[in-house]
Design an enzyme around this catalytic site. Structure first.
Site, short mmCIF file in Angstrom:
data_model
loop_
_atom_site.label_atom_id
_atom_site.label_comp_id
_atom_site.label_asym_id
_atom_site.label_seq_id
_atom_site.Cartn_x
_atom_site.Cartn_y
_atom_site.Cartn_z
N LYS A 194 0.85 -1.19 0.00
CA LYS A 194 0.00 0.00 0.00
C LYS A 194 0.89 1.24 0.00
CE LYS A 194 -3.84 2.17 2.55
NZ LYS A 194 -4.77 2.03 3.69
N SER A 227 -9.76 2.35 3.16
CA SER A 227 -8.91 3.09 2.25
C SER A 227 -7.98 2.22 1.42
CB SER A 227 -8.08 4.09 3.04
OG SER A 227 -7.20 3.42 3.93
N SER A 268 -10.09 -0.05 7.31
CA SER A 268 -9.53 0.10 5.96
C SER A 268 -8.86 -1.14 5.39
CB SER A 268 -8.52 1.26 5.94
OG SER A 268 -9.19 2.49 6.05
#
Length: 484
Positions: A76, A151, A175
């Site tokens: 990420k 997210s 998330s």
């Protein structure tokens, strides 16, 4: 080759069925060919990946390697990666090249894990749909008209589209688990302090935690073995031995006490989602677990408390992005105040600005006691609810998200509606507990997630419960339609 799980890749590499270079090149080719559809990557590190794969092949040939040596994954874009852009999906950090590796990135590098690239996300991890990214929204491989969750939407979409066998992610209020639910994956958020946050760009420091998105609980266990470590560079990281998370995966569930909170089955939960969760409960009963009703009476206060605490911490953390030291700087500022104002106005997106404003307001003189202090008191009550429940049960079970993936733009004009997408996940972060989501079926051809919450440092127990469920069902093996 892209159909293989992490466990299957590990076995194949050991048996010399294929090399790390072959696997890595295969994934890089898929990303180049298919990711225009999903937008799951911000940066693809092809040259770096092939260099790392070649080094891993040498280590594999020498025979002295860790379990994950040669396995490619994605990171990420919230984790610093030395010499590679780390943008947090924001214009503010579009040109930021990290000078060092985050601890978890370094842990994987030492283990011989290959980095395919950096995945898309909501800007500064603020969002539940991956619509706030400076680099554009990420599309859900199960339905490209729908969001992948956020997210960590880029990590989830990359794994669901088989553009990575697994990916790192972060979880501040859901998330990891919410994108796992919406994309049909296994996602684990460890106990707060179990995994180092050093080198992970901060959103809300008392809530943020790094974790994993993978296809199976077994894969998550393998990856957590190398991700978790004590790190003196992170003052919130807890000095505690890391167990082998794969050791108890096959342990029978006889005697496991599962608690089902009545508060998780009220208004707002999609009836079809509720039916799938209830069917999953029956699977656990058939595996030998006992089911108990529990109460988490302050659940309804989790979202409002979170949206005071998290923005307050974000307001403090993001104040470092001022156009002076690093990040976006406006052109030709008239003075220092103009530099601050225009750099931040130009560099931050609308949702980030909204949360900074909310947080600054909550911390301002005259409002601190009315909002922030009260929210922290509520947080303690929420944590105590879980402590009380875990006196009677071992694991808490419920839905991960109130509904399957929703269409782009359907909640963007109503921030509160978007915030309520995390209604079942936020309390876990407020309490600092480990949480995990696994697929438990489809509603309207879109995945639904089952959430398991454990006591502090009970990741092994959660992974055992998830693995046994996946041995008894095939929901985790279902692939999004149209995936090559």
């Amino acid at each position: 080759m892209h159909q293989f799980t992490i466990a299957e890749l590990v076995k194949g590499l050991r048996n010399k069925d294929f090399s790390s270079t072959e696997i890595t090149q295969h994934y890089l080719d898929r990303i180049a060919r298919l990711d225009n559809t999903y937008n799951s990557y911000i940066t693809v590190t092809g040259d770096v990946a092939l260099q790392q794969a070649a080094a891993a092949d040498k280590r594999l040939a020498a025979g002295n390697t860790s379990a994950l040596c040669g396995v490619p994954i994605a990171h990420k874009d919230i984790f610093c990666t030395a010499g590679v852009r780390t943008s947090c999906a924001s214009k503010m950090l579009d040109k930021f090249i990290a000078p060092y590796n985050a601890t978890i990135v370094e842990n994987y590098l030492k283990a011989g894990v290959v980095m395919l690239g950096k995945t898309n996300m909501d800007e500064f991890a603020m969002g539940s749909s991956n619509e706030t990214s400076w680099y554009g929204p990420v599309k859900n491989p199960w339905n490209t008209h729908c969001v992948p969750g956020g997210s960590s939407g880029g990590s989830a979409a990359a794994v669901a589209a088989h553009l990575a066998p697994a990916a790192t992610a972060s979880d501040t209020g859901g998330s990891i688990r919410q994108p796992a639910a919406l994309c049909g994956l296994t996602g684990i958020k460890p106990t707060y302090g179990r995994v180092s946050r050093w080198g992970m760009i901060a959103f809300a420091s008392s809530l943020d935690q790094a974790g994993i998105l993978s296809r199976t609980a077994e894969d998550a266990a393998l990856l957590l073995n190398d991700m978790a470590s004590y790190d003196p560079k992170d003052s919130t990281c807890i000095e505690r031995d890391v167990p082998d998370y794969t050791a108890d995966l096959n342990k029978p569930l006889n005697g496991l006490r599962i608690g089902v909170p009545k508060e998780y089955f009220g208004e707002g939960l999609n009836p079809k989602t509720a039916a799938l969760v209830e069917a999953a409960i029956k699977v656990y009963e058939s595996l030998g677990a006992s089911i108990h009703s529990v109460s988490l009476p302050h659940t309804h206060l989790a979202v409002p408390a979170y949206y005071v605490i998290a923005p307050a911490e974000c307001s403090a953390n993001l104040s470092r992005f001022d156009g002076v030291r690093y990040g976006h700087r406006c052109e030709d500022p008239k003075d220092l105040m103009d530099l601050y104002m225009r750099s931040r106005s130009e560099g931050f997106g609308a949702e980030v600005k909204r949360r900074i404003l909310v947080g600054t307001y909550a911390l301002s003189a005259g409002y601190y006691d009315a909002y922030y202090s009260k929210a922290q008191k509520v947080r303690r009550l929420i944590k105590q609810d879980f402590v009380d429940a875990f006196h009677h049960v071992d694991v808490i079970l419920g839905p991960t998200s109130p509904s399957p993936a929703f269409e782009f733009g359907s909640k963007g004009k109503d921030p509160v509606a978007m915030y309520l997408e995390d209604i079942y996940t936020i309390a876990t972060n407020l309490a600092g507990l480990p949480g995990l989501s696994i697929p438990c079926g489809l509603v309207d051809d879109k995945p639904v997630g089952l959430q398991l919450i454990g006591n502090f440092f009970a990741e092994a127990q959660l992974l055992n419960a998830a693995h046994q469920f996946q041995q008894a069902t095939d929901f985790h093996q279902q692939t999004a339609p149209g995936i090559e």
